[in-house]
Design a protein around this motif. Structure first.
Motif, mmCIF file in Angstrom:
data_model
loop_
_atom_site.group_PDB
_atom_site.id
_atom_site.type_symbol
_atom_site.label_atom_id
_atom_site.label_comp_id
_atom_site.label_asym_id
_atom_site.label_seq_id
_atom_site.Cartn_x
_atom_site.Cartn_y
_atom_site.Cartn_z
ATOM 1 N N ASN A 1 -19.847 3.232 20.349
ATOM 2 C CA ASN A 1 -18.719 2.936 19.472
ATOM 3 C C ASN A 1 -17.785 1.882 20.066
ATOM 4 N N ASN B 1 -17.304 1.261 23.210
ATOM 5 C CA ASN B 1 -16.829 1.656 24.535
ATOM 6 C C ASN B 1 -17.972 1.672 25.540
ATOM 7 N N ARG C 1 -13.594 4.298 31.410
ATOM 8 C CA ARG C 1 -13.911 3.726 30.096
ATOM 9 C C ARG C 1 -13.353 2.318 30.001
ATOM 10 N N GLY D 1 -20.794 9.060 19.078
ATOM 11 C CA GLY D 1 -19.613 9.405 18.320
ATOM 12 C C GLY D 1 -19.878 9.349 16.837
ATOM 13 N N GLY E 1 -16.047 10.907 14.909
ATOM 14 C CA GLY E 1 -14.776 10.480 15.482
ATOM 15 C C GLY E 1 -14.949 10.006 16.909
ATOM 16 N N GLU E 2 -14.177 10.579 17.820
ATOM 17 C CA GLU E 2 -14.229 10.146 19.215
ATOM 18 C C GLU E 2 -15.628 10.329 19.801
ATOM 19 N N SER E 3 -15.981 9.395 20.703
ATOM 20 C CA SER E 3 -17.273 9.494 21.375
ATOM 21 C C SER E 3 -17.370 10.778 22.185
ATOM 22 N N ARG E 4 -18.577 11.295 22.266
ATOM 23 C CA ARG E 4 -18.861 12.428 23.128
ATOM 24 C C ARG E 4 -19.894 11.996 24.151
ATOM 25 N N THR F 1 -15.499 15.025 25.757
ATOM 26 C CA THR F 1 -14.932 14.355 24.594
ATOM 27 C C THR F 1 -14.012 13.236 25.049
ATOM 28 N N ASN F 2 -14.207 12.038 24.488
ATOM 29 C CA ASN F 2 -13.384 10.879 24.818
ATOM 30 C C ASN F 2 -12.049 11.008 24.096
ATOM 31 N N ASP F 3 -11.138 11.768 24.670
ATOM 32 C CA ASP F 3 -9.864 12.064 24.021
ATOM 33 C C ASP F 3 -8.691 11.767 24.952
#
Length: 287
Positions: A140, A142, A154, A182, A186-189, A203-205
Motif C-alpha cells: 500500500n 509503504n 516504515r 492491507g 485499511g491499514e497494512s498488516r 498492525t501498521n497503526d
C-alpha cells in the motif's frame, strides 16, 4: 486495442486475481473443490533461485497457475517485491515492481513475459539505498523493515522516492519470513513467522501498533511468506479474508491457508493449511 492501465497495487492484485487464470498447470482436485466452495485467493511470489535466476509464480488457492523464469542469472539478489502497475492480456503480462535486494538498494523494475517464453526483468532506476539485506516487505505504498535494533520501521514511496522514515513501537526478534497486506482492510498488516514456529501479525497503526500471535506453532522452518487477496470463485465479489502462501526452502514444500476476519482485534482466525501442488520451492529467497 488494449488500453494500458497504471493503477496502485492495492487495486491491481484484486483485478489480477479476478481476471487471470492462465497457465499450463491443470487444477488439482483440491483447488477445484476450493473454487467450487466459493473463494479464489491469489498470491504472487518472486524467487531468487540457487543458480541466480529469478522465478515468478502466481498461486491460486493450492495450485500454481503461472510459472516463469528468467533465461539467465541476474547480477543482483532480490528479496522482496510489490506491484506498482500492470498491463496484460491472456498470455502476456507487463508490470512495474518495487524491489528490495540484498545490497540494500530498492529498485524500480520492469517485468514482462509471454506464453511459452521466459520472464524478462529490467532495472529502470534505484529509488532507495541503505535498507537491510533481509526482513523487508511492501504494502500500500509503504516499505516495512526490521532494523539492526530489531525495531519495525516504515517509509513511504511517493512514486519517485522513499520518504518519511518512521520507527514503529514494535520490536521483532527471531523472524524468519515477512510479508504485508492491507488493501480494503485499511491499514497494512505485517505478517511474520519466527524461529519458535509462531505466526504473528503487526498492525501498521503508528503509536498504537501492536504485535499479536495468530498461531503459536506450526511455522518452524518457514523461509518465505506471501499474502494475497481473495474473491468469490468467479471474481465478482470480494471475500473478507486473506490468502497466505508459506514456503520451506529446505524441503521445497509450499502450503496455502487463509486468515479469516483479519481486521478483528485478535488478528483473525487461521485455517488449516493445504499443500500447494509443487514441491520445488527451493529458492534462496522468496518475496
Amino acid at each position: 486495442m488494449m488500453k494500458r492501465s497504471r493503477v496502485l497495487a492495492l487495486v491491481l492484485v484484486t483485478v489480477v486475481s479476478a481476471v487471470l487464470s492462465m497457465g499450463s498447470v491443470s487444477p488439482s482436485p483440491a483447488a477445484a473443490s476450493s473454487a467450487a466452495g466459493g473463494f479464489r485467493c491469489t498470491m504472487e511470489a518472486f524467487g531468487h533461485t540457487q543458480d541466480g535466476r529469478i522465478t515468478f509464480r502466481r498461486v491460486v488457492n493450492d495450485r500454481v497457475e503461472v510459472s516463469k523464469t528468467t533465461a539467465g542469472p541476474v547480477g543482483w539478489r532480490p528479496i522482496s517485491w510489490t506491484l506498482l502497475s500492470y498491463n496484460g492480456w491472456p498470455g502476456h503480462e507487463e508490470t512495474e515492481q518495487l524491489v528490495a535486494a540484498t545490497d540494500g538498494k530498492i529498485r524500480l523494475v520492469a517485468t514482462e513475459w509471454n506464453e511459452g517464453g521466459n520472464l524478462s526483468v529490467r532495472v529502470l532506476k534505484v529509488v532507495g539505498r541503505g535498507y537491510p539485506s533481509r526482513l523487508i516487505t511492501f504494502d500500500n505504498g509503504n516499505v516495512f523493515w526490521v532494523g539492526a535494533d530489531r525495531a519495525l520501521r516504515r517509509a513511504r514511496f511517493t512514486g519517485s522516492k522513499l520518504v518519511r522514515r518512521t520507527v514503529l513501537p514494535v520490536t521483532i526478534s527471531g523472524a524468519t519470513a515477512m510479508t504485508a497486506r492491507g488493501e480494503e482492510f485499511g491499514e497494512s498488516r505485517i505478517y511474520y513467522t519466527d524461529r519458535a514456529g509462531a505466526l504473528h501479525v503487526v498492525t501498521n497503526d503508528g503509536a498504537k501498533a501492536t504485535d499479536v500471535v495468530l498461531k503459536a506453532s506450526g511455522y518452524r522452518g518457514v523461509t518465505g511468506l506471501r499474502a494475497g487477496g481473495c474473491s468469490s470463485a468467479n471474481g465478482a465479489r470480494h471475500r473478507p479474508y486473506l490468502g497466505l502462501l508459506l514456503v520451506k526452502r529446505t524441503t521445497g514444500e509450499g502450503r496455502f491457508q487463509r486468515i479469516l476476519r483479519p481486521t478483528a482485534a485478535n488478528g483473525g482466525r487461521v485455517t488449516k493449511s493445504v499443500r500447494v501442488g509443487r514441491s520445488d520451492w527451493t529458492w534462496r529467497r522468496l518475496g
